[in-house]
Design a protein around this motif. Structure first.
Motif, PDB file in Angstrom:
ATOM      1  N   LEU A 192      -3.201   9.807   2.043  1.00 12.27           N
ATOM      2  CA  LEU A 192      -2.743  10.335   1.421  1.00 12.27           C
ATOM      3  C   LEU A 192      -0.853  11.511   1.438  1.00 12.27           C
ATOM      4  CD1 LEU A 192      -4.907  10.556  -1.955  1.00 12.27           C
ATOM      5  CD2 LEU A 192      -4.383   9.195  -1.581  1.00 12.27           C
ATOM      6  N   LEU A 193      -0.738  11.990   1.976  1.00 14.39           N
ATOM      7  CA  LEU A 193       0.244  12.985   2.383  1.00 14.39           C
ATOM      8  C   LEU A 193       1.656  12.264   2.683  1.00 14.39           C
ATOM      9  CD1 LEU A 193      -1.695  16.133   3.030  1.00 14.39           C
ATOM     10  CD2 LEU A 193      -0.341  15.478   0.752  1.00 14.39           C
ATOM     11  N   HIS A 194       0.561  10.975   3.844  1.00 13.19           N
ATOM     12  CA  HIS A 194       1.532  10.033   4.737  1.00 13.19           C
ATOM     13  C   HIS A 194       1.681   8.553   3.981  1.00 13.19           C
ATOM     14  CE1 HIS A 194       1.863  13.273   7.636  1.00 13.19           C
ATOM     15  NE2 HIS A 194       0.484  13.920   6.925  1.00 13.19           N
ATOM     16  N   LEU A 195       1.324   7.713   5.111  1.00 12.47           N
ATOM     17  CA  LEU A 195       2.401   6.012   4.753  1.00 12.47           C
ATOM     18  C   LEU A 195       1.617   5.602   5.291  1.00 12.47           C
ATOM     19  CD1 LEU A 195       6.180   6.472   5.240  1.00 12.47           C
ATOM     20  CD2 LEU A 195       4.865   7.144   3.372  1.00 12.47           C
ATOM     21  N   HIS A 196      -0.224   5.261   3.965  1.00 14.18           N
ATOM     22  CA  HIS A 196      -1.187   3.901   4.509  1.00 14.18           C
ATOM     23  C   HIS A 196      -1.925   2.980   3.756  1.00 14.18           C
ATOM     24  CE1 HIS A 196      -2.922   6.460   8.309  1.00 14.18           C
ATOM     25  NE2 HIS A 196      -2.185   7.148   7.759  1.00 14.18           N
ATOM     26  N   PHE A 197      -0.947   1.418   3.933  1.00 11.95           N
ATOM     27  CA  PHE A 197      -0.860   0.617   3.174  1.00 11.95           C
ATOM     28  C   PHE A 197      -1.650  -0.584   3.716  1.00 11.95           C
ATOM     29  CE2 PHE A 197       1.854   3.869   1.591  1.00 11.95           C
ATOM     30  CZ  PHE A 197       2.392   3.697   0.468  1.00 11.95           C
ATOM     31  N   GLY A 200      -0.062  -6.326   1.755  1.00 13.71           N
ATOM     32  CA  GLY A 200       0.806  -6.727   0.241  1.00 13.71           C
ATOM     33  C   GLY A 200      -0.461  -4.998  -0.508  1.00 13.71           C
ATOM     34  N   GLU A 201      -0.727  -4.032  -0.003  1.00  9.92           N
ATOM     35  CA  GLU A 201      -0.826  -2.719  -1.511  1.00  9.92           C
ATOM     36  C   GLU A 201       0.310  -2.073  -1.859  1.00  9.92           C
ATOM     37  OE1 GLU A 201      -3.341   1.217  -1.178  1.00  9.92           O
ATOM     38  OE2 GLU A 201      -3.476  -0.428   0.476  1.00  9.92           O
ATOM     39  N   ASN A 202       1.415  -2.211  -1.286  1.00 10.68           N
ATOM     40  CA  ASN A 202       2.815  -2.182  -1.778  1.00 10.68           C
ATOM     41  C   ASN A 202       3.619  -2.888  -1.234  1.00 10.68           C
ATOM     42  OD1 ASN A 202       5.287  -0.074  -1.832  1.00 10.68           O
ATOM     43  ND2 ASN A 202       3.942   1.247  -2.459  1.00 10.68           N
ATOM     44  N   ALA A 203       4.386  -3.038  -2.250  1.00 13.88           N
ATOM     45  CA  ALA A 203       5.994  -4.077  -2.271  1.00 13.88           C
ATOM     46  C   ALA A 203       6.484  -4.208  -1.052  1.00 13.88           C
ATOM     47  CB  ALA A 203       6.353  -4.429  -3.891  1.00 13.88           C
ATOM     48  N   TYR A 204       7.214  -2.623  -1.150  1.00 18.80           N
ATOM     49  CA  TYR A 204       7.934  -1.779   0.704  1.00 18.80           C
ATOM     50  C   TYR A 204       7.183  -2.828   1.379  1.00 18.80           C
ATOM     51  CZ  TYR A 204      11.604   0.527   1.898  1.00 18.80           C
ATOM     52  OH  TYR A 204      13.003   0.457   2.107  1.00 18.80           O
ATOM     53  N   TYR A 205       6.322  -3.072   1.683  1.00 21.53           N
ATOM     54  CA  TYR A 205       5.244  -3.018   3.134  1.00 21.53           C
ATOM     55  C   TYR A 205       4.633  -4.063   3.375  1.00 21.53           C
ATOM     56  CZ  TYR A 205       6.447   1.843   4.036  1.00 21.53           C
ATOM     57  OH  TYR A 205       6.512   3.559   4.602  1.00 21.53           O
TER      58      TYR A 205
END
Length: 247
Positions: A192-197, A200-205
């Motif tokens: 949660l402190l970093h970037l784990h997606f 499609g979970e986040n529109a940016y990735y």
């Protein structure tokens, strides 16, 4: 060793200056990110201004991908040095890209070029009557199969500590405090402190994202809070520069 004066001067002079500039120099873990309303990635200095009153201007000059070598060679340091005035402050946090041994434009030997680049930042900041503050690199989320957080920065944090000690520079050991932060969240929740997606979970990735170096807004805010907590431990009046209610 005491927290070196950790910001004794920082705090004292803030009471006398109408407007104090706090410059931040470093790499992507510190830098401002584009599209902050949409982009999940944040540098910790990106959120630092929110802790301070208007009499302190946080000017975040950290840049993605920079080492002490490239920051100097690209004249980024010169552009700050030329503007520094008495009573300003410079947060200095490098190391992640100084480690890039495959890239001669960025790599520095921790015991030679990296060390002397830090000393240059310190000396030239002081030449202008400003105050340098050295910070070790933030820890990566690098847990082994046993759940042990394994360090990744080699001797770079050691050299930062040694320069701070030798030159009596205010110092924040971010590697240590962010290790504690990562460990407090544990191997899974520390994502949660970093970037784990997932894709499609986040529109940016549009693809899976698993980045254990760079920070989410939560991670950036937690680390900025660590920096503020270390300032407050000095019991000096930079507390006067903090917004009411900041804990």
């Amino acid at each position: 060793m005491k927290k070196y004066i950790l910001l004794t001067l920082l705090i004292t002079s803030l009471g006398f200056a109408q407007k104090t500039t706090l410059y931040c120099i470093g790499d992507s873990t510190m830098a401002n990110k584009k599209d902050p309303d949409k982009n999940p990635e944040h540098g910790w200095a990106q959120v630092l201004q929110s802790f301070f009153k208007d009499n302190i201007a946080v000017v975040n000059k950290a840049q993605n991908g920079r080492s002490t070598r490239s920051f100097i060679n690209e004249k980024r340091w010169d552009s700050i040095y030329n503007k520094l005035k008495k009573g300003d402050f410079v947060f200095i946090e490098f190391g992640h890209n100084d480690e890039k041994i495959e890239d001669p434009s960025r790599y520095t030997n921790p015991h030679t070029a990296y060390r002397y680049n830090l000393i240059r930042f310190v000396k030239e900041t002081r030449e202008k009557g400003a105050i340098p503050i050295l910070l070790t690199s933030i820890s990566r989320r690098n847990f082994n199969e046993k759940g042990v957080l394994v360090p990744t920065h080699g001797d770079y944090p050691l050299e930062t500590r040694l320069v701070a000690q030798e030159y009596k520079v205010p110092f924040i050991d971010l590697e240590y405090y962010t290790e504690l932060l990562e460990q407090s969240y544990g191997p899974e929740q520390s994502k949660l402190l970093h970037l784990h997606f997932k894709a499609g979970e986040n529109a940016y990735y549009d693809k899976d994202k698993a980045d254990d170096t760079h920070l989410s807004l939560l991670g950036a805010t937690k680390i900025a809070q660590i920096v503020i907590d270390q300032i407050k431990e000095t019991n000096d009046p930079l507390l006067n520069g903090l917004k009411k209610g900041i804990k």
